[in-house]
Design a protein around this motif. Structure first.
Motif, PDB file in Angstrom:
ATOM      1  N   LYS A   1     -19.043  16.962 -30.363  1.00  0.00           N
ATOM      2  CA  LYS A   1     -18.775  17.636 -31.636  1.00  0.00           C
ATOM      3  C   LYS A   1     -17.284  17.530 -32.002  1.00  0.00           C
ATOM      4  CE  LYS A   1     -22.865  20.488 -31.412  1.00  0.00           C
ATOM      5  NZ  LYS A   1     -23.465  19.330 -30.722  1.00  0.00           N
TER       6      LYS A   1
ATOM      7  N   ARG B   1     -11.498   8.254 -30.303  1.00  0.00           N
ATOM      8  CA  ARG B   1     -10.681   7.041 -30.129  1.00  0.00           C
ATOM      9  C   ARG B   1      -9.468   7.304 -29.247  1.00  0.00           C
ATOM     10  NH1 ARG B   1     -11.059   3.972 -35.960  1.00  0.00           N
ATOM     11  NH2 ARG B   1     -13.208   3.273 -35.609  1.00  0.00           N
TER      12      ARG B   1
ATOM     13  N   SER C   1     -14.136  14.705 -34.020  1.00  0.00           N
ATOM     14  CA  SER C   1     -13.937  13.646 -35.012  1.00  0.00           C
ATOM     15  C   SER C   1     -13.834  12.281 -34.328  1.00  0.00           C
ATOM     16  CB  SER C   1     -12.655  13.911 -35.780  1.00  0.00           C
ATOM     17  OG  SER C   1     -11.549  13.728 -34.900  1.00  0.00           O
ATOM     18  N   ARG C   2     -13.985  11.219 -35.130  1.00  0.00           N
ATOM     19  CA  ARG C   2     -13.852   9.861 -34.601  1.00  0.00           C
ATOM     20  C   ARG C   2     -12.450   9.651 -34.015  1.00  0.00           C
ATOM     21  NH1 ARG C   2     -17.080   5.529 -35.243  1.00  0.00           N
ATOM     22  NH2 ARG C   2     -18.255   6.670 -36.818  1.00  0.00           N
TER      23      ARG C   2
ATOM     24  N   SER D   1     -21.224   4.846 -24.166  1.00  0.00           N
ATOM     25  CA  SER D   1     -21.854   5.275 -25.432  1.00  0.00           C
ATOM     26  C   SER D   1     -20.933   4.955 -26.610  1.00  0.00           C
ATOM     27  CB  SER D   1     -22.103   6.783 -25.406  1.00  0.00           C
ATOM     28  OG  SER D   1     -22.848   7.146 -24.272  1.00  0.00           O
ATOM     29  N   SER D   2     -21.514   4.707 -27.763  1.00  0.00           N
ATOM     30  CA  SER D   2     -20.723   4.357 -28.949  1.00  0.00           C
ATOM     31  C   SER D   2     -19.895   5.557 -29.421  1.00  0.00           C
ATOM     32  CB  SER D   2     -21.650   3.914 -30.075  1.00  0.00           C
ATOM     33  OG  SER D   2     -22.335   5.058 -30.565  1.00  0.00           O
ATOM     34  N   GLU D   3     -18.888   5.287 -30.235  1.00  0.00           N
ATOM     35  CA  GLU D   3     -18.048   6.355 -30.772  1.00  0.00           C
ATOM     36  C   GLU D   3     -18.894   7.407 -31.479  1.00  0.00           C
ATOM     37  OE1 GLU D   3     -14.013   3.668 -31.552  1.00  0.00           O
ATOM     38  OE2 GLU D   3     -14.970   4.681 -33.222  1.00  0.00           O
ATOM     39  N   THR D   4     -19.884   6.943 -32.244  1.00  0.00           N
ATOM     40  CA  THR D   4     -20.725   7.871 -33.007  1.00  0.00           C
ATOM     41  C   THR D   4     -21.485   8.809 -32.063  1.00  0.00           C
ATOM     42  OG1 THR D   4     -21.050   5.983 -34.448  1.00  0.00           O
ATOM     43  CG2 THR D   4     -22.316   7.961 -34.941  1.00  0.00           C
ATOM     44  N   VAL D   5     -22.026   8.253 -31.003  1.00  0.00           N
ATOM     45  CA  VAL D   5     -22.768   9.079 -30.041  1.00  0.00           C
ATOM     46  C   VAL D   5     -21.833  10.100 -29.391  1.00  0.00           C
ATOM     47  CG1 VAL D   5     -23.990   9.041 -27.831  1.00  0.00           C
ATOM     48  CG2 VAL D   5     -24.539   7.339 -29.586  1.00  0.00           C
TER      49      VAL D   5
ATOM     50  N   MET E   1     -19.029  11.285 -30.638  1.00  0.00           N
ATOM     51  CA  MET E   1     -18.638  12.266 -31.656  1.00  0.00           C
ATOM     52  C   MET E   1     -19.666  13.384 -31.729  1.00  0.00           C
ATOM     53  SD  MET E   1     -17.491   9.629 -34.647  1.00  0.00           S
ATOM     54  CE  MET E   1     -17.750  10.752 -36.031  1.00  0.00           C
ATOM     55  N   GLU E   2     -20.932  12.968 -31.689  1.00  0.00           N
ATOM     56  CA  GLU E   2     -22.011  13.934 -31.800  1.00  0.00           C
ATOM     57  C   GLU E   2     -22.098  14.797 -30.541  1.00  0.00           C
ATOM     58  OE1 GLU E   2     -26.563  13.107 -32.465  1.00  0.00           O
ATOM     59  OE2 GLU E   2     -25.323  12.254 -34.071  1.00  0.00           O
ATOM     60  N   LYS E   3     -22.014  14.119 -29.382  1.00  0.00           N
ATOM     61  CA  LYS E   3     -22.164  14.815 -28.112  1.00  0.00           C
ATOM     62  C   LYS E   3     -21.081  15.881 -27.927  1.00  0.00           C
ATOM     63  CE  LYS E   3     -22.331  14.035 -23.155  1.00  0.00           C
ATOM     64  NZ  LYS E   3     -21.983  13.115 -22.089  1.00  0.00           N
TER      65      LYS E   3
END
Lengths: 373, 373
Positions: free
Chosen positions: A38, A45, A40-41, A28-32, A34-36
């Motif tokens: 909760k 990373r 920060s980016r 999954s992408s970093e954004t996904v 981050m959301e999952k």
């Protein structure tokens, strides 16, 4: 924050080990993430960076992050364990009969140049899962294990299939996960429960309580033997005499039950068959405090013929367990499976041990027993 | 207050039915009960009074209140049920295959002059307990039952032993409580799971998911058959393909798993074997919404060969269940056990049905299947 990035790492590692993310599958992408989770980016990373460094994931410029093909990794070079390793997984590393079983296995394996590591699950499936992840991720040539919570469906069967895929042979001792039809080393526990009970029935007891731990397959089988003995000798079972307990209440339920039994006075059973010798000793101790004579007022049959059976004040009548021989036999089969890679499910390697009853002082003919009150 | 006195009544009744309070045993004093249930003396007296009136307890002047000997009560006269009664206990009274089984049993029993009452447990042990209390307390000549949550140890075994004591014969259908070694009518579910899977392997599928309900013994056995078929045909099992669910998550887990499977695109399995036809239909429905062609893009094998297998758009390949024949056979055995009081555990009465595979349209050779993406 450290805890959070570790949680992400562990979650991704678990999915890879379970086969839910497969080699070369995109993560999954970093954004996904981050959301999952909760977070920060930066935290995401950090987690992905370490997984890449440790060889779990790889990056492709402009395309994203992917699951690495760990089967191509030269595992041996990345771990510090010696070359030949066997894991032994038990439910409890107690001072009870496990040391004998482990000693048997260890002596045979070390002679063959293997190093043995011990793990325990506390009879909990989630702990078993963590142990299995360690083993698959580690550098083990084989696994000898005692099943966890074996009377229920096992949620970790995937890990055993994963071991098969990774060519890590396993054998089971004391019980098995039936779905997998593994090579196994077990005592015939139906027969064991039958022999415990038949002995008392033949001594003239007709009101016999049983206390078995039924979240393990062993306990359910022994209870089956208890019922079978009553039917065969045509003695009616008093339903109140069936006392089953689980890992969660093993330190309370049998003792509460004994209290109720003793409160029943003249209606109390005259004998108790137990899940193991350890339980017998604790029950006898309770009765001793009340000055109830054993075996005159209560007969006991144990199970395992452990060291406890010999050292207790009243020596225990008990069922003989093969102990260290079981460990040796399991280790022998393990070595044979490692050497001939094709025998992983060869049932000719399995042994079902015939139990025997060892009569000592804790059981007596009911005619010799006196009234409790 | 009404609720409270009923709670006391139910608690005492349960203990009597479970055999924890036996005939002529003295009941705890009013003061003890007041303290235990945290109620007034008036409430305790109300409860005890009703239990005396209903024949559960009797009073002895100056001595206290005692448990009545219900075996001496002429039960028939105190209940309004007709003279010949059989109880059928199922886990769910759904519109699935149970009606056929029950119809089979009912037709045979009513011909013999028996009245049939239906109970269901929703596959929960506490509900099973309440049903069993009703039956033991009622006026039943025999019980045909489908075990509840049969993959775990049953906490209600006492009630079955109580039935034996009260000479109420029982037979089990679809699964059994192994400890009791009952007369049983079951499909060979290991063989069933094996046939489901072998069919797909022979069609060239090598990546086959399974979805089984493993809190019932049937599901665990079918999973065993799935694994056995792979081994016999020497096809490696992908661990992620093992999807097991329980009563609690039966309406979510299989569907979440299908979503994950379809997200894997090219790495998705090409076939799914299912716990029953009902599940197949719901999964096919999900795929249809995504315009995924069945069986070209996904083969399905059901179980039970229910009415659903015939009426769905794509007719289902499924395992044949004896359905009404099982009901008839169970009813026949029941009558024989009632008539000859000695055969309660006569294993010659048991039947293990050999399953067969009925091939229809929901399975296709993998070569004919097209790529999903």
């Amino acid at each position: 924050m450290e805890a959070k990035y570790k949680k992400i790492k562990q979650s991704i590692k678990s999915k890879i080990l379970e086969g839910l993310i497969i080699p070369h599958e995109k993560i999954s992408s970093e954004t996904v993430l981050m959301e999952k989770f909760k977070v920060s980016r930066h935290t995401v990373r950090l987690a992905l960076g370490e997984l890449v460094n440790e060889g779990w994931l790889y990056r492709e410029q402009g395309a994203g992050t992917f699951c690495a093909d760990r089967s191509s990794i030269q595992k041996r070079s990345t771990y510090e364990l010696p070359a030949k390793n066997i894991a032994i997984i038990t439910t409890y590393i107690s001072e009870y009969i496990f040391p004998s079983i482990i000693r048997g296995a260890e002596s045979f394996l070390s002679e063959k140049g293997y190093h043995v590591s011990i793990f325990n699950t506390n009879n909990k499936h989630d702990q078993e899962q963590r142990v299995l992840e360690k083993i698959i991720n580690g550098n083990y040539d084989g696994v000898i294990l005692e099943p966890t919570n074996s009377a229920s469906a096992n949620p970790n069967l995937r890990y055993y299939l994963m071991m098969e895929k990774e060519l890590i042979p396993y054998v089971m001792i004391n019980a098995d996960y039936d779905e997998l039809e593994p090579v196994s080393f077990m005592l015939d526990d139906v027969r064991g429960g039958y022999l415990q009970t038949k002995h008392l029935l033949e001594l003239g007891h007709s009101d016999i309580a049983c206390m078995y731990k039924t979240d393990d397959a062993q306990g359910r089988k022994r209870l089956k033997g208890y019922i079978r003995a009553h039917r065969e000798l045509q003695v009616a079972i008093n339903p109140k005499n069936i006392i089953s307990y689980h890992t969660e209440n093993m330190n309370s339920k049998p003792f509460d039950a004994l209290k109720m039994i003793m409160d029943a006075k003249n209606n109390a059973p005259t004998a108790i068959v137990c899940y193991n010798d350890q339980l017998v000793l604790r029950l006898m101790d309770m009765l001793r405090e009340d000055n109830i004579a054993i075996p005159e007022h209560m007969s006991f049959v144990g199970y395992d013929d452990s060291m406890l059976a010999e050292i207790s004040e009243v020596k225990l009548t008990s069922i003989v367990h093969p102990k260290s021989q079981m460990g040796i036999d399991a280790a022998k089969a393990m070595i044979s499976m490692i050497e001939k890679k094709s025998q992983y499910h060869n049932q000719d390697l399995s042994i079902l041990y015939e139990p025997a009853l060892k009569v000592r002082q804790s059981t007596v003919s009911v005619k010799k027993g006196a009234d409790i009150s």
